[in-house]
Design a protein around this motif. Structure first.
Motif, PDB file in Angstrom:
ATOM      1  N   UNK A  63       9.286  10.784 -12.080  1.00 46.81           N
ATOM      2  CA  UNK A  63       8.956  10.116 -10.719  1.00 46.81           C
ATOM      3  C   UNK A  63       9.344  10.994  -9.680  1.00 46.81           C
ATOM      4  N   UNK A  64      10.031  11.942  -9.476  1.00 44.86           N
ATOM      5  CA  UNK A  64      10.541  12.775  -8.318  1.00 44.86           C
ATOM      6  C   UNK A  64      12.054  12.417  -8.197  1.00 44.86           C
ATOM      7  N   UNK A  65      12.522  13.419  -7.501  1.00 47.78           N
ATOM      8  CA  UNK A  65      14.151  13.229  -6.938  1.00 47.78           C
ATOM      9  C   UNK A  65      14.083  12.476  -5.846  1.00 47.78           C
ATOM     10  N   UNK A  66      15.226  11.744  -5.615  1.00 45.50           N
ATOM     11  CA  UNK A  66      15.638  10.982  -4.361  1.00 45.50           C
ATOM     12  C   UNK A  66      14.987  11.539  -2.940  1.00 45.50           C
ATOM     13  N   UNK A  67      15.267  12.848  -2.700  1.00 43.21           N
ATOM     14  CA  UNK A  67      15.080  13.478  -1.530  1.00 43.21           C
ATOM     15  C   UNK A  67      13.671  13.594  -1.333  1.00 43.21           C
ATOM     16  N   UNK A  72       8.769  11.693   1.571  1.00 47.12           N
ATOM     17  CA  UNK A  72       7.396  11.192   1.412  1.00 47.12           C
ATOM     18  C   UNK A  72       7.374   9.819   2.216  1.00 47.12           C
ATOM     19  N   UNK A  73       8.133   8.933   1.799  1.00 45.73           N
ATOM     20  CA  UNK A  73       8.387   7.500   2.013  1.00 45.73           C
ATOM     21  C   UNK A  73       8.537   7.609   3.682  1.00 45.73           C
ATOM     22  N   UNK A  74       9.375   8.630   4.198  1.00 48.61           N
ATOM     23  CA  UNK A  74       9.498   8.659   5.714  1.00 48.61           C
ATOM     24  C   UNK A  74       8.111   8.840   6.453  1.00 48.61           C
ATOM     25  N   UNK A  75       7.497   9.884   5.874  1.00 47.42           N
ATOM     26  CA  UNK A  75       6.259  10.306   6.264  1.00 47.42           C
ATOM     27  C   UNK A  75       5.069   8.848   6.495  1.00 47.42           C
ATOM     28  N   UNK A  76       5.177   8.065   5.176  1.00 52.11           N
ATOM     29  CA  UNK A  76       4.378   7.165   5.087  1.00 52.11           C
ATOM     30  C   UNK A  76       4.838   5.883   6.254  1.00 52.11           C
ATOM     31  N   UNK A  77       6.064   5.810   6.401  1.00 48.67           N
ATOM     32  CA  UNK A  77       6.645   4.750   7.470  1.00 48.67           C
ATOM     33  C   UNK A  77       6.145   5.275   8.646  1.00 48.67           C
ATOM     34  N   UNK A  82       1.067  -1.187  -0.030  1.00 52.56           N
ATOM     35  CA  UNK A  82       0.024   0.118   0.088  1.00 52.56           C
ATOM     36  C   UNK A  82       0.740   1.256  -0.132  1.00 52.56           C
ATOM     37  N   UNK A  83       1.950   1.451   0.928  1.00 54.65           N
ATOM     38  CA  UNK A  83       2.892   2.378   0.706  1.00 54.65           C
ATOM     39  C   UNK A  83       3.374   2.645  -0.350  1.00 54.65           C
ATOM     40  N   UNK A  84       3.959   1.383  -1.036  1.00 50.63           N
ATOM     41  CA  UNK A  84       4.532   1.759  -2.360  1.00 50.63           C
ATOM     42  C   UNK A  84       3.619   2.281  -3.527  1.00 50.63           C
ATOM     43  N   UNK A  85       2.369   1.680  -3.614  1.00 50.41           N
ATOM     44  CA  UNK A  85       1.347   2.165  -4.443  1.00 50.41           C
ATOM     45  C   UNK A  85       1.195   3.697  -4.032  1.00 50.41           C
ATOM     46  N   UNK A  86       1.050   4.189  -3.022  1.00 50.60           N
ATOM     47  CA  UNK A  86       0.563   5.472  -2.827  1.00 50.60           C
ATOM     48  C   UNK A  86       1.750   6.273  -3.084  1.00 50.60           C
ATOM     49  N   UNK A  87       3.093   5.864  -2.966  1.00 47.98           N
ATOM     50  CA  UNK A  87       4.200   6.758  -3.085  1.00 47.98           C
ATOM     51  C   UNK A  87       4.308   6.805  -4.395  1.00 47.98           C
ATOM     52  N   UNK A  88       4.059   5.750  -5.484  1.00 49.66           N
ATOM     53  CA  UNK A  88       4.124   5.952  -6.703  1.00 49.66           C
ATOM     54  C   UNK A  88       3.023   6.908  -7.176  1.00 49.66           C
ATOM     55  N   UNK A  89       1.886   6.818  -6.840  1.00 52.24           N
ATOM     56  CA  UNK A  89       0.868   7.770  -7.206  1.00 52.24           C
ATOM     57  C   UNK A  89       1.032   9.409  -6.816  1.00 52.24           C
ATOM     58  N   UNK A  90       1.639   9.526  -5.779  1.00 50.64           N
ATOM     59  CA  UNK A  90       1.676  10.935  -5.512  1.00 50.64           C
ATOM     60  C   UNK A  90       2.995  11.281  -6.101  1.00 50.64           C
ATOM     61  N   UNK A 126      -0.249  13.073   0.806  1.00 50.30           N
ATOM     62  CA  UNK A 126      -0.662  14.336   0.108  1.00 50.30           C
ATOM     63  C   UNK A 126      -0.049  15.483   1.116  1.00 50.30           C
ATOM     64  N   UNK A 127      -0.099  15.213   2.334  1.00 47.95           N
ATOM     65  CA  UNK A 127       0.172  16.326   3.393  1.00 47.95           C
ATOM     66  C   UNK A 127       2.058  16.374   3.198  1.00 47.95           C
ATOM     67  N   UNK A 128       2.536  15.389   3.155  1.00 48.91           N
ATOM     68  CA  UNK A 128       4.220  15.377   2.838  1.00 48.91           C
ATOM     69  C   UNK A 128       4.452  16.022   1.588  1.00 48.91           C
ATOM     70  N   UNK A 129       3.607  16.091   0.573  1.00 49.62           N
ATOM     71  CA  UNK A 129       3.786  16.696  -0.803  1.00 49.62           C
ATOM     72  C   UNK A 129       3.653  17.869  -0.667  1.00 49.62           C
ATOM     73  N   UNK A 130       2.491  18.386   0.333  1.00 50.69           N
ATOM     74  CA  UNK A 130       2.201  19.814   0.768  1.00 50.69           C
ATOM     75  C   UNK A 130       3.333  20.574   1.294  1.00 50.69           C
ATOM     76  N   UNK A 131       4.025  19.691   2.190  1.00 54.04           N
ATOM     77  CA  UNK A 131       5.312  20.094   2.968  1.00 54.04           C
ATOM     78  C   UNK A 131       6.259  20.487   2.121  1.00 54.04           C
ATOM     79  N   UNK A 132       6.521  19.743   1.236  1.00 44.30           N
ATOM     80  CA  UNK A 132       7.660  19.893   0.160  1.00 44.30           C
ATOM     81  C   UNK A 132       7.261  21.220  -0.673  1.00 44.30           C
ATOM     82  N   UNK A 133       6.189  21.302  -1.351  1.00 44.73           N
ATOM     83  CA  UNK A 133       5.827  22.348  -1.919  1.00 44.73           C
ATOM     84  C   UNK A 133       5.987  23.613  -0.942  1.00 44.73           C
TER      85      UNK A 133
END
Length: 70
Positions: A26-30, A35-40, A11-19, A58-65
């Motif tokens: 597919x996004x840079x490593x950082x 996002x992965x750390x927040x999911x974990x 589920x975490x992998x699917x969500x990471x790929x979606x966002x 989505x919240x983690x993505x907003x933090x990045x933005x």
């Protein structure tokens, strides 16, 4: 919950790929790492549903933005 079972990891992998889908390549490593750390963190607290994990991502993505626009 301390460990992550296979279903939750999937589920975490699917969500990471979606966002990260909208990022170039597919996004840079950082960004993906953030996002992965927040999911974990959330999954370890028991939030293992796709809907719940999407909300966290989505919240983690907003933090990045907000970091890049500041």
């Amino acid at each position: 919950m301390t460990g992550i079972d296979e279903r939750t990891a999937a589920n975490m992998d699917v969500v990471l790929e979606q966002v990260c889908r909208d990022f170039a390549h597919g996004g840079d490593h950082e960004s993906r790492k953030h996002i992965a750390q927040r999911l974990m963190q959330s999954a370890k607290k028991g939030n293992v549903t796709l809907v719940g994990l999407r909300t966290v991502a989505s919240r983690a993505l907003a933090e990045l933005s907000s970091r890049t626009s500041a």
